[in-house]
Design an enzyme around this catalytic site. Structure first.
Site, mmCIF file in Angstrom:
data_model
loop_
_atom_site.group_PDB
_atom_site.id
_atom_site.type_symbol
_atom_site.label_atom_id
_atom_site.label_comp_id
_atom_site.label_asym_id
_atom_site.label_seq_id
_atom_site.Cartn_x
_atom_site.Cartn_y
_atom_site.Cartn_z
ATOM 1 N N ASP A 190 20.994 72.600 90.874
ATOM 2 C CA ASP A 190 21.900 72.350 89.749
ATOM 3 C C ASP A 190 23.149 73.229 89.756
ATOM 4 O O ASP A 190 23.912 73.220 88.814
ATOM 5 C CB ASP A 190 21.108 72.578 88.438
ATOM 6 C CG ASP A 190 21.870 72.082 87.216
ATOM 7 O OD1 ASP A 190 22.636 71.118 87.358
ATOM 8 O OD2 ASP A 190 21.704 72.661 86.132
ATOM 9 N N HIS A 202 23.159 80.041 86.772
ATOM 10 C CA HIS A 202 24.187 79.005 86.961
ATOM 11 C C HIS A 202 24.754 78.380 85.683
ATOM 12 O O HIS A 202 25.590 77.475 85.773
ATOM 13 C CB HIS A 202 23.715 77.928 87.940
ATOM 14 C CG HIS A 202 22.593 77.064 87.452
ATOM 15 N ND1 HIS A 202 21.315 77.174 87.916
ATOM 16 C CD2 HIS A 202 22.556 76.060 86.543
ATOM 17 C CE1 HIS A 202 20.543 76.283 87.322
ATOM 18 N NE2 HIS A 202 21.266 75.593 86.475
ATOM 19 N N ASP A 209 16.445 75.984 82.987
ATOM 20 C CA ASP A 209 17.657 76.793 82.941
ATOM 21 C C ASP A 209 17.324 78.126 82.292
ATOM 22 O O ASP A 209 16.799 78.163 81.174
ATOM 23 C CB ASP A 209 18.749 76.042 82.186
ATOM 24 C CG ASP A 209 19.284 74.883 83.018
ATOM 25 O OD1 ASP A 209 19.824 75.157 84.105
ATOM 26 O OD2 ASP A 209 19.131 73.721 82.604
#
Ligand SMILES: [Zn+2]
Length: 1173
Positions: free
Chosen positions: A410, A625, A300
């Site tokens: 994701d 995201h 991430d």
């Protein structure tokens, strides 16, 4: 018949079978023999008697062999290797057991070690380092080697040969980051806001000698044990697994765990796993595998840690993988997000070179084609385009290839236009799996054709193991078939394995387990076969081939992949979302003005590609995201606020420069006139704008983007009225609407043209409502359907006041208390009806609301409601480059799941003959329930950011009633509500009018067409950033889409801009086909909801006269002319002829309409003859 023969055989075969039973043999009590397996490898009371005690046959951690010293980086800084190892830094002695912190701090360890003689020939020596936090191993001279996770995960660094000479001290450095793989959450709940004061004890800094037989047996036993636990008891394979495991345990006990009995145990394991599990040879046969294993590390880009930590996670994780790729020939690893590669390239050149080497070898696979793994609900259409443009261009420039697979495992739901944009960005496949998190309906497909609004399709695969961070367990392999939902078409699948985030990707254990799963599948069967050594593209290639040659008819899914979870992410972190919208618009305007300035030949002005690229890269990064959706910790929003501040700072400067280059805002000019510039591709409706505290009426110049600003006093007659009809009830009225407002709530909204009252009986339009907002778990992410039960209306706190009362606009303001800490002031404004300002206007009035909010709530959701009397089972929402229609009812669980949805600049509910659109300037959450529309305003989750959305907010929305169906009036009103009219001064506005008429759709074009983006070619020699080879000439890129869903035709007026050739191109600006340049400009045609891009080659200096025949014709024309001409130069707007001595002889600006050089020269000749005569 034949009986005698049978009897003889029976006698023979039982000849040696003992006549008397020797001893009693019982049936195994199945679960006892199964539960027993845990004794062998568990960490429990029998650990010392089991296999775990045999894994290492030596351990050293005393000063004689391992010396530790540490330097603490000051003030939570993250210094580079060079900074950390400066001579002046004092490294103090430290030892196992000492604690380091606080959270987010960095500590550099100098680790010196030497091996005793008998260790130099041990098969494998490892350094085990565990401080429960992340680390990176560096060589003494600054090469990053490998990451460490901590907490028992990836604690080992295999000591290379060159460090294993006898009795010699070696030095490495370990950079310790005081955070776990998921940040610094206080307890076991990783989404709680981080504890800033965590300390980490160094638990292990040991040299260990690995018993490779024990380690091998450990994985053998794990997988066979899983077969005994997970295969059904109704299968012989399960029973055999159990027998093999028990046999291994018995052998181990008999042999007292000796080294030789470990070898015997492994021999027993071969009965179940085959002979080849110790190498990649296990995959070396032609047996067909259903599952393709691919290593991956989902990092991430920011989430429970800031960006600065991500940069280190990348170096740690990808270094791990380079190491594993060296050690395991079957291993393949894919990584997405161009931004992450760029960070590695900038900050860790050694690690980047290692990655590059593996990319070349075909073992490390760049994937995804986008800048980051971004959200796809909220970014604008053009942002989605740029994710691909910046992503694909990065990959192509660094690795010589573009990606073929779009990779978003994701992201929280997938926009309906993605298949089209993927195809236009050179990608035909899409991988995700997030829909397996749906908490209402089970998505029905694994592999399918996903179809866009315009009909474009990509092959979509959602890994049936339902994870992108698989542990490569037996169960993951098994589930790849048992949970596969498309086996009627094709049973193959991807298994994406590897620890994400701080976990560093696949471990050696993952690869060892998969070898055994494959061995088992070949030897025993039942478990589906997994293969390694392939890329994701190899997997998709096969699917694509089957789809193409018709072997398989994959099912289709039309429209968005709506994610039935995380619906709060359309609203959380409002400020961040507003910044996203505003920067997208700012970039649009800058690119337009900068393009115009460069193609008009503005002196000394250069297309600010560098600045624009930097702005885009930051905006795209913030669309990650977790960032744009609002699911990060507070530190990430400090980061993104900083980036947005940079974006706006650069943006304002670039905007000012471009306007200046176009002759606007010239401070030296006298008598400059105020003008408005409309950056939208159509005549904007006249409106009232406020310039320096005075209201002006903008009035458009037809077929130009210029708007004159007239003082609103130009009309003596008031065009809008405000009266207090009775105490506290205000009536706002213009030619279109009559609106009654009481306490900030609209009690009547009467459309005078349609003779229709829009507020249902007793209804309250613009009513503010608040909900209790406690989802099941994911606070920042989720709003659950039950929040609707807690609806509460907010009441005005004090009497409404008049805030503006002029002939052309009236406004009233109302203060509403939300709680004793929070309040909202809404101002409702009605302006003169567009038709009374401009008789040609077809637009009806909109009622505008601006709100100032002071928000200090806990787990509450603020919305504003618009009850209507409109009936339709579907409502429409603007999405990227189109419209998505969603149910307004809760018939099925699929309908009900969409109780909160994403919209862009507007949502619309229409019935036959009439409709209502709600516009917004910074919001994305919306709901339409029956005839009730609701715009979501603010949330107040407390995790993972304890202060999310607290403080001041400014929000604008508008209510736009319309006679007739939803059409371009709403689409355009949505744009106009968001895109500002740029107020500037110009000494002679008329002189720029012609230029500003360029790049607009002619009035006879379909109204559904939106000319959305105007920019320069990425690789134009005067603009290129050098990533890719520059191209000759100046190009303008136009992006146009059909906004309403029907075949549309139109012409783009080019004004004075001379274009020699035009192509339809894809998003990456590759030419697809030559386009038609007609008499009135570029002719375009689009199918329903198609996004079209065109590239125009401009006539510039020498640019067009490269065609040999044309040049000959030109020279012929010149040689026959009366005047001797030495050379000629062409500029976009004018033509200059020069004498041989260089003096200019004529400026033939009147010939600017000529479309080709040949034609131009014919005209010049005629002109000369004319003047000679
Ligand atoms: Zn993620």
């Amino acid at each position: 018949m034949g009986g005698d023969k049978n009897r003889n055989m029976a006698l023979q075969s039982t000849a040696t079978y003992p006549q008397l039973a020797v001893r009693p043999v019982g049936k195994q009590i199945h679960q006892l023999y199964r539960d027993r397996l845990g004794q062998f490898t568990d960490n429990g009371q029998y650990k010392e008697q089991g296999l775990l005690a045999k894994l290492y046959d030596g351990r050293l951690n005393g000063e004689e062999n391992v010396k530790l010293s540490v330097w603490d980086a000051p003030d939570l800084t993250r210094p580079t290797f060079d900074e950390a190892t400066k001579r002046s830094n004092e490294y103090r002695k430290t030892k196992i057991g000492e604690s380091f912190g606080p959270s987010w701090s960095t500590h550099w360890f100098k680790v010196q070690f030497k091996l005793p003689y008998d260790w130099t020939y041990k098969p494998q020596v490892e350094l085990h380092w565990d401080a429960n936090n992340e680390g990176l191993v560096w060589t003494h001279d600054g090469r990053p080697l490998q990451g460490l996770t901590g907490g028992g995960e990836r604690v080992e660094w295999v000591v290379p040969k060159e460090y294993r000479d006898y009795d010699k001290w070696h030095t490495i450095y370990i950079e310790m980051a005081c955070n776990g793989m998921f940040g610094n959450a206080p307890g076991g709940d990783s989404i709680q806001p981080p504890n800033p004061n965590k300390y980490f004890a160094l638990g292990q800094a040991d040299l260990v000698s690995v018993n490779l037989d024990a380690r091998g047996l450990f994985y053998d036993f794990w997988i066979i044990g899983d077969a005994a636990r997970e295969f059904g008891q109704d299968s012989w394979e399960e029973h055999q697994a159990l027998q093999v495991c028990n046999e291994i345990m018995d052998c181990f006990i008999t042999g007292e765990g000796s080294n030789s009995c470990l070898k015997d145990c492994r021999e027993i394991a071969k009965k179940y796993l085959g002979d080849d599990v110790d190498s990649a040879k296990v995959y070396d046969n032609d047996n067909e595998a259903l599952i393709s294993g691919i290593g991956h590390c989902h990092i991430d880009t920011c989430w429970l840690w800031p960006w600065a930590e991500t940069k280190r996670k990348i170096a740690r994780s990808w270094s791990n993988q380079c190491d594993l790729l060296d050690r395991y020939p079957e291993h393949r690893f894919c990584a997405s997000q161009a931004q992450q590669y760029k960070w590695l390239e900038q900050l860790y050149p050694y690690a980047y070179d290692r990655v590059k080497t593996h990319v070349k070898k075909g073992t490390f696979h760049p994937i995804g084609g986008s800048w980051v793994e971004h959200d796809t609900n909220m970014p604008s259409g053009e942002s989605l385009v740029r994710q691909f443009v910046y992503g694909q261009r990065y990959f192509e420039s660094r690795f010589g290839e573009r990606c073929k697979t779009f990779w978003l495992p994701d992201t929280f739901g997938y926009s309906t236009q993605l298949p089209q944009l993927c195809r236009l960005a050179g990608m035909t496949r899409f991988f995700t799996q997030k829909l397996s998190w749906n908490n209402i309906n089970n998505f029905p497909h694994t592999t399918f054709n996903w179809v866009s609004l315009d009909g474009s399709q990509v092959i979509c695969h959602m890994a049936p193991a339902e994870t992108y961070t698989a542990e490569a367990h037996f169960g993951d392999v098994n589930r790849s078939v048992t949970q596969h939902k498309s086996m009627d078409q094709d049973p193959t699948s991807l298994l994406v394995f590897g620890k994400g985030d701080g976990g560093g990707g696949p471990t050696f254990g993952h690869i060892e387990k998969l070898r055994r799963c494959r061995g088992l599948a070949d030897k025993i069967g039942k478990l589906p076969r997994v293969t390694m050594g392939e890329s994701v593209d190899d997997f998709f290639d096969r699917l694509e081939k089957k789809a193409t040659d018709g072997t398989v008819d994959f099912v289709t899914w039309y429209g968005e992949l709506y994610f039935e979870l995380h619906r709060g992410t359309y609203t959380t972190q409002a400020n961040n979302k507003r910044n996203n919208r505003k920067s997208e618009i700012l970039l649009h305007d800058i690119e337009y003005f900068a393009t115009l300035a460069t193609v008009s030949g503005a002196k000394g002005y250069k297309y600010p590609k560098k600045g624009i690229d930097a702005m885009w890269e930051n905006v795209l990064l913030c669309q990650f995201h977790d960032c744009l959706p609002g699911s990060c910790i507070e530190m990430c929003y400090d980061d993104s606020n900083e980036l947005y501040a940079k974006v706006f700072f650069t943006g304002e400067q670039l905007l000012a420069d471009a306007l200046e280059a176009l002759g606007f805002n010239d401070k030296t000019a006298k008598n400059s006139q105020d003008v408005g510039i409309n950056t939208l591709g159509w005549d904007r409706q006249s409106s009232i704008i406020t310039v320096e505290d005075t209201n002006k009426i903008t009035s458009g110049v037809t077929n130009s983007r210029l708007m004159y600003l007239d003082p609103s006093e130009r009309s003596a007659l008031p065009l809008v009225f405000l009266t207090e009809a009775e105490a506290g009830v205000y009536v706002l009225e213009n030619a279109d609407l009559r609106v009654a407002v009481k306490d900030g709530v609209i009690t009547s909204l009467y459309d005078r043209n349609a003779k229709r009252e829009l507020v249902p009986k007793g209804g309250k339009v613009n009513q503010l409502v608040i909900f209790d907002d406690k989802p099941l778990y994911w606070q920042a992410w989720d709003v659950e359907v039950f929040h609707l039960n807690s609806r509460k209306e907010l009441k005005a706190a004090s009497p409404t006041t008049i805030s503006e009362n002029t002939p052309h606009r009236v406004s009233i303001s109302t203060l509403t208390n939300i709680s004793d800490k929070s309040w909202i002031r809404t101002t409702i404004s009605l302006s003169a009806a567009p038709s009374t300002l401009d008789s040609s206007s077809k637009r009806s009035s909109q009622l505008e609301v601006s709100a100032e909010v002071e928000w200090h709530e806990t787990m509450k959701f603020l919305k504003v409601e618009f009850p209507t009397n409109i009936v339709n089972t579907e409502a429409s929402y603007e999405t990227q480059f189109g419209i998505v229609r969603r149910p307004t009812h809760y018939n099925t669980s699929w309908d009900m799941a969409k109780f909160e949805v994403c919209c862009h600049k507007w949502a619309d509910l229409s019935e036959h003959g009439y409709g209502l659109s709600i516009l917004n300037d910074s919001k994305y959450g919306f709901a339409t329930c029956g005839s009730l529309m609701r715009l979501s305003l603010l949330r107040a989750p407390k995790a993972p950011d304890a202060h999310a959305d607290m403080g001041k907010h400014h929000i604008n929305w508008a209510i736009l009633p319309h006679v007739g169906a939803l059409d371009d009036r709403t689409v355009r009103a949505g744009y106009e509500f968001n895109y500002p009219v740029h107020v500037a001064t110009h000494p002679e506005p008329r002189t720029i009018q012609h230029l500003l008429s360029a790049f607009r759709l002619t009035p006879d074009s379909s109204n559904s067409l939106v000319l959305d983006t105007i920019k320069r070619g990425e690789d134009d020699e005067d603009a290129s950033n050098g990533d890719m080879p520059a191209k000759k000439g100046k190009h303008v890129i136009l992006r146009i889409y059909d906004s309403l869903g029907g075949t549309s035709r139109g012409t783009v007026n080019l004004g004075p801009i001379k274009v020699s050739k035009a192509w339809k191109v894809n998003l990456l600006e590759d030419e697809l086909e030559e386009a038609v340049l007609g008499k009135n400009g570029l002719e375009v045609e689009l199918r329903a909801f198609e996004v079209g891009s065109w590239k125009l080659l401009l006539v510039t200096k020498h640019a067009e006269i490269h065609d040999v025949d044309e040049r000959k014709a030109a020279l012929h024309t010149f040689s026959s002319a009366e005047t001797t001409v030495g050379h000629f130069e062409m500029e976009t707007m004018w033509f200059l002829a020069f004498n041989e001595d260089g003096t200019k002889i004529k400026v033939l600006t009147e010939l600017v309409d000529s479309r080709s050089v040949a034609e131009l020269f014919v005209k010049i000749e005629a002109k000369k003859k004319e003047s000679a005569a």
